[in-house]
Design a protein around this motif. Structure first.
Motif, PDB file in Angstrom:
ATOM      1  N   GLU A 214       0.992  -1.169  -0.068  1.00 37.85           N
ATOM      2  CA  GLU A 214      -0.013   0.117  -0.004  1.00 37.85           C
ATOM      3  C   GLU A 214       0.769   1.261  -0.101  1.00 37.85           C
ATOM      4  O   GLU A 214       0.165   2.491   0.075  1.00 37.85           O
ATOM      5  N   TYR A 215       2.194   1.220  -0.144  1.00 34.89           N
ATOM      6  CA  TYR A 215       2.946   2.357  -0.002  1.00 34.89           C
ATOM      7  C   TYR A 215       3.396   3.158  -1.203  1.00 34.89           C
ATOM      8  O   TYR A 215       4.480   3.880  -0.910  1.00 34.89           O
ATOM      9  N   ARG A 216       3.127   2.849  -2.238  1.00 31.25           N
ATOM     10  CA  ARG A 216       3.268   3.662  -3.374  1.00 31.25           C
ATOM     11  C   ARG A 216       1.824   4.012  -3.847  1.00 31.25           C
ATOM     12  O   ARG A 216       1.692   3.923  -5.151  1.00 31.25           O
ATOM     13  N   PRO A 217       1.174   4.709  -3.190  1.00 31.73           N
ATOM     14  CA  PRO A 217      -0.548   4.956  -3.659  1.00 31.73           C
ATOM     15  C   PRO A 217      -0.422   6.394  -4.661  1.00 31.73           C
ATOM     16  O   PRO A 217       0.424   7.246  -4.542  1.00 31.73           O
ATOM     17  N   ARG A 218      -1.333   6.040  -5.742  1.00 29.94           N
ATOM     18  CA  ARG A 218      -1.432   7.130  -6.742  1.00 29.94           C
ATOM     19  C   ARG A 218      -2.381   8.401  -6.216  1.00 29.94           C
ATOM     20  O   ARG A 218      -2.148   9.735  -6.250  1.00 29.94           O
ATOM     21  N   ARG A 219      -3.003   7.778  -5.394  1.00 29.81           N
ATOM     22  CA  ARG A 219      -4.309   8.887  -4.678  1.00 29.81           C
ATOM     23  C   ARG A 219      -4.201   8.483  -3.193  1.00 29.81           C
ATOM     24  O   ARG A 219      -4.033   7.481  -2.661  1.00 29.81           O
ATOM     25  N   PRO A 220      -4.813   9.631  -2.415  1.00 32.84           N
ATOM     26  CA  PRO A 220      -4.845   9.368  -0.903  1.00 32.84           C
ATOM     27  C   PRO A 220      -6.026   8.191  -0.641  1.00 32.84           C
ATOM     28  O   PRO A 220      -6.934   8.369  -1.517  1.00 32.84           O
ATOM     29  N   ASN A 221      -5.924   7.183  -0.017  1.00 34.73           N
ATOM     30  CA  ASN A 221      -6.659   6.305   0.223  1.00 34.73           C
ATOM     31  C   ASN A 221      -7.701   6.444   1.210  1.00 34.73           C
ATOM     32  O   ASN A 221      -8.156   6.074   2.180  1.00 34.73           O
ATOM     33  N   ASP A 222      -8.520   7.538   0.802  1.00 34.28           N
ATOM     34  CA  ASP A 222      -9.779   8.177   1.606  1.00 34.28           C
ATOM     35  C   ASP A 222     -11.076   7.946   0.856  1.00 34.28           C
ATOM     36  O   ASP A 222     -12.077   8.641   1.402  1.00 34.28           O
ATOM     37  N   SER A 223     -11.116   7.175  -0.363  1.00 32.80           N
ATOM     38  CA  SER A 223     -12.255   6.792  -0.814  1.00 32.80           C
ATOM     39  C   SER A 223     -12.366   5.446  -1.726  1.00 32.80           C
ATOM     40  O   SER A 223     -11.310   5.216  -1.739  1.00 32.80           O
ATOM     41  N   GLN A 228      -9.475   2.448  -5.732  1.00 29.51           N
ATOM     42  CA  GLN A 228      -9.463   1.520  -6.838  1.00 29.51           C
ATOM     43  C   GLN A 228      -8.308   1.924  -7.550  1.00 29.51           C
ATOM     44  O   GLN A 228      -7.654   1.207  -8.388  1.00 29.51           O
ATOM     45  N   GLN A 229      -7.956   3.120  -7.694  1.00 30.06           N
ATOM     46  CA  GLN A 229      -6.837   3.585  -8.557  1.00 30.06           C
ATOM     47  C   GLN A 229      -5.579   3.191  -8.035  1.00 30.06           C
ATOM     48  O   GLN A 229      -4.601   2.855  -8.657  1.00 30.06           O
ATOM     49  N   ASN A 230      -5.600   2.848  -6.739  1.00 28.85           N
ATOM     50  CA  ASN A 230      -4.086   2.280  -5.898  1.00 28.85           C
ATOM     51  C   ASN A 230      -4.097   1.072  -6.239  1.00 28.85           C
ATOM     52  O   ASN A 230      -2.801   0.409  -6.081  1.00 28.85           O
ATOM     53  N   ARG A 231      -5.179   0.261  -6.332  1.00 30.18           N
ATOM     54  CA  ARG A 231      -4.746  -1.432  -6.589  1.00 30.18           C
ATOM     55  C   ARG A 231      -4.586  -1.698  -8.090  1.00 30.18           C
ATOM     56  O   ARG A 231      -5.603  -1.550  -9.030  1.00 30.18           O
ATOM     57  N   ARG A 232      -3.418  -1.661  -8.260  1.00 32.70           N
ATOM     58  CA  ARG A 232      -2.948  -1.943  -9.689  1.00 32.70           C
ATOM     59  C   ARG A 232      -1.711  -2.798  -9.804  1.00 32.70           C
ATOM     60  O   ARG A 232      -0.772  -2.903  -8.841  1.00 32.70           O
ATOM     61  N   VAL A 233      -1.348  -3.087 -11.096  1.00 34.87           N
ATOM     62  CA  VAL A 233      -0.023  -3.734 -11.618  1.00 34.87           C
ATOM     63  C   VAL A 233       0.548  -2.936 -12.384  1.00 34.87           C
ATOM     64  O   VAL A 233      -0.181  -2.536 -13.620  1.00 34.87           O
ATOM     65  N   ASP A 234       1.782  -2.383 -12.255  1.00 37.99           N
ATOM     66  CA  ASP A 234       2.468  -1.492 -13.435  1.00 37.99           C
ATOM     67  C   ASP A 234       3.606  -2.421 -13.988  1.00 37.99           C
ATOM     68  O   ASP A 234       4.499  -3.174 -13.363  1.00 37.99           O
ATOM     69  N   ILE A 235       3.636  -2.381 -15.156  1.00 33.01           N
ATOM     70  CA  ILE A 235       4.894  -3.016 -16.239  1.00 33.01           C
ATOM     71  C   ILE A 235       5.542  -1.716 -16.373  1.00 33.01           C
ATOM     72  O   ILE A 235       5.093  -0.799 -17.212  1.00 33.01           O
ATOM     73  N   VAL A 236       6.956  -1.706 -16.042  1.00 33.61           N
ATOM     74  CA  VAL A 236       7.891  -0.676 -16.306  1.00 33.61           C
ATOM     75  C   VAL A 236       8.937  -1.148 -17.239  1.00 33.61           C
ATOM     76  O   VAL A 236       9.781  -1.835 -16.958  1.00 33.61           O
ATOM     77  N   VAL A 237       9.021  -0.467 -18.419  1.00 31.61           N
ATOM     78  CA  VAL A 237      10.364  -0.690 -19.465  1.00 31.61           C
ATOM     79  C   VAL A 237      11.350   0.202 -18.942  1.00 31.61           C
ATOM     80  O   VAL A 237      11.071   1.539 -19.358  1.00 31.61           O
ATOM     81  N   LEU A 238      12.301  -0.145 -18.293  1.00 34.98           N
ATOM     82  CA  LEU A 238      13.260   0.713 -17.698  1.00 34.98           C
ATOM     83  C   LEU A 238      14.227   1.387 -18.574  1.00 34.98           C
ATOM     84  O   LEU A 238      14.529   0.646 -19.728  1.00 34.98           O
ATOM     85  N   ARG A 239      14.546   2.417 -18.639  1.00 37.12           N
ATOM     86  CA  ARG A 239      15.518   3.222 -19.679  1.00 37.12           C
ATOM     87  C   ARG A 239      16.648   2.587 -19.203  1.00 37.12           C
ATOM     88  O   ARG A 239      17.158   2.165 -17.812  1.00 37.12           O
ATOM     89  N   THR A 240      17.659   2.552 -20.311  1.00 38.85           N
ATOM     90  CA  THR A 240      19.064   1.971 -19.847  1.00 38.85           C
ATOM     91  C   THR A 240      19.847   2.723 -18.733  1.00 38.85           C
ATOM     92  O   THR A 240      20.380   2.058 -18.103  1.00 38.85           O
ATOM     93  N   LYS A 241      19.598   4.052 -18.647  1.00 44.90           N
ATOM     94  CA  LYS A 241      20.438   4.444 -17.502  1.00 44.90           C
ATOM     95  C   LYS A 241      19.911   4.210 -16.191  1.00 44.90           C
ATOM     96  O   LYS A 241      20.860   4.669 -15.253  1.00 44.90           O
ATOM     97  N   PHE A 242      18.811   3.478 -15.870  1.00 48.19           N
ATOM     98  CA  PHE A 242      18.608   3.053 -14.636  1.00 48.19           C
ATOM     99  C   PHE A 242      18.790   1.701 -14.621  1.00 48.19           C
ATOM    100  O   PHE A 242      18.588   0.872 -13.339  1.00 48.19           O
ATOM    101  N   GLU A 243      19.431   0.977 -15.485  1.00 44.74           N
ATOM    102  CA  GLU A 243      19.723  -0.475 -15.260  1.00 44.74           C
ATOM    103  C   GLU A 243      20.920  -0.710 -14.332  1.00 44.74           C
ATOM    104  O   GLU A 243      21.147  -1.949 -13.957  1.00 44.74           O
ATOM    105  N   GLY A 244      21.630   0.520 -14.129  1.00 45.47           N
ATOM    106  CA  GLY A 244      22.577   0.368 -12.946  1.00 45.47           C
ATOM    107  C   GLY A 244      22.211   0.115 -11.726  1.00 45.47           C
ATOM    108  O   GLY A 244      22.826  -0.279 -10.678  1.00 45.47           O
ATOM    109  N   ALA A 245      20.988   0.498 -11.438  1.00 45.90           N
ATOM    110  CA  ALA A 245      20.188   0.316 -10.374  1.00 45.90           C
ATOM    111  C   ALA A 245      19.874  -1.205  -9.966  1.00 45.90           C
ATOM    112  O   ALA A 245      19.529  -1.562  -9.063  1.00 45.90           O
ATOM    113  N   GLU A 246      19.781  -1.939 -10.955  1.00 44.76           N
ATOM    114  CA  GLU A 246      19.582  -3.531 -11.202  1.00 44.76           C
ATOM    115  C   GLU A 246      20.728  -4.391 -10.551  1.00 44.76           C
ATOM    116  O   GLU A 246      21.868  -3.861 -11.197  1.00 44.76           O
ATOM    117  N   PRO A 247      20.628  -5.321  -9.697  1.00 45.51           N
ATOM    118  CA  PRO A 247      21.802  -6.105  -9.533  1.00 45.51           C
ATOM    119  C   PRO A 247      22.501  -6.807 -10.781  1.00 45.51           C
ATOM    120  O   PRO A 247      21.564  -7.268 -11.929  1.00 45.51           O
TER     121      PRO A 247
END
Length: 263
Positions: A214-223, A228-247
């Motif tokens: 529950e710790y990366r909400p898009r909206r306040p959990n007050d309604s 409904q907006q916060n319950r989601r699955v995101d698929i992220v295609v990472l830019r190459t410059k962020f691949e260094g953050a991956e092991p």
């Protein structure tokens, strides 16, 4: 006119300036033609040709490793990512992926339930949980597998890392299978990852699953609408410059061997 040495009189050529003027006009014309030609240089094509020639001749990726500032704006050597690809090329690839996914969303009436956007970290495809999962369940709906497979086929075009992120609202869950929202969000992300591997053919080493609970909400959990907006699955295609953050993977290591269960 006076005669020189008793010969014919000199002719006063008053039109000699025209020769100098015509030469100047010709030089200016050539100058502007050259400048126009240089302004049409495609930096990406130049980079591709230069890299190809350098590799063929056994040199480095760049023909001019210590090149100075370019005379023509935009013709300077472009900043490249860790894969040696100009960042503008990667940006165009991401825009192409976004456009294809958006076309699929529009043609299949998924607007509002599935969204796609380009963010700083890369292309983000976001599914509301009702599209993929029943409430409190981590197994994909049979009707949702086709959506994941179609989008997975589009994502198969890229070699970038792909991270699947599970999110929930702040309503507590406590079942024998999911003691908290952490486990539910991670299990949902893992279900999508397995589907992308098995049916879209995306290499497993390019995928990762993350549960944010529950710790990366898009909206306040007050309604109900915001939750409904916060319950989601995101698929992220990472830019190459962020691949260094991956092991990083260590190559050449022996593969794990499945051991029989100990009684």
């Amino acid at each position: 006119m006076k005669k020189r040495g008793g010969g014919e009189p000199e002719k006063d050529n008053k039109e000699r300036w025209l020769i100098t003027y015509s030469d100047l006009i010709t030089l200016l014309l050539i100058f502007f033609v050259v400048m126009y030609t240089l302004s049409k240089i495609d930096a990406n094509k130049y980079y591709a040709i230069a890299s190809s020639l350098a590799k063929t001749m056994g040199g480095s990726q760049s023909i001019m490793d210590n090149a100075g500032a370019a005379i023509v704006p935009g013709a300077a050597r472009e900043k490249s990512n860790e894969q040696g690809m100009p960042e503008s090329v990667e940006q165009r690839n991401m825009e192409s992926i976004k456009r294809q996914i958006q076309d699929y969303i529009d043609k299949n009436g998924l607007s509002g339930k599935v969204t796609v956007a380009i963010e700083e970290r890369g292309v983000v495809v976001s599914f509301q949980d009702v599209v993929l999962f029943p409430l409190g369940v981590a197994d994909l709906n049979p009707s949702s597998t086709q959506i994941v497979d179609k989008i997975g086929a589009i994502l198969h075009q890229t070699n970038n890392y792909i991270r699947v992120e599970g999110h929930t609202d702040n309503l507590p869950i406590r079942t024998s299978k999911f003691p908290s929202n952490w486990e539910l969000s991670l299990a949902r992300a893992a279900s999508v990852v397995h589907r992308l591997i098995e049916y879209s053919g995306i290499p497993a080493e390019r995928l990762s699953a993350t549960g944010y609970g529950e710790y990366r909400p898009r909206r306040p959990n007050d309604s109900d609408a915001n939750r409904q907006q916060n319950r989601r699955v995101d698929i992220v295609v990472l830019r190459t410059k962020f691949e260094g953050a991956e092991p990083a993977a260590v190559t050449g290591q022996p593969q794990p061997v499945n051991q029989p269960n100990k009684e």
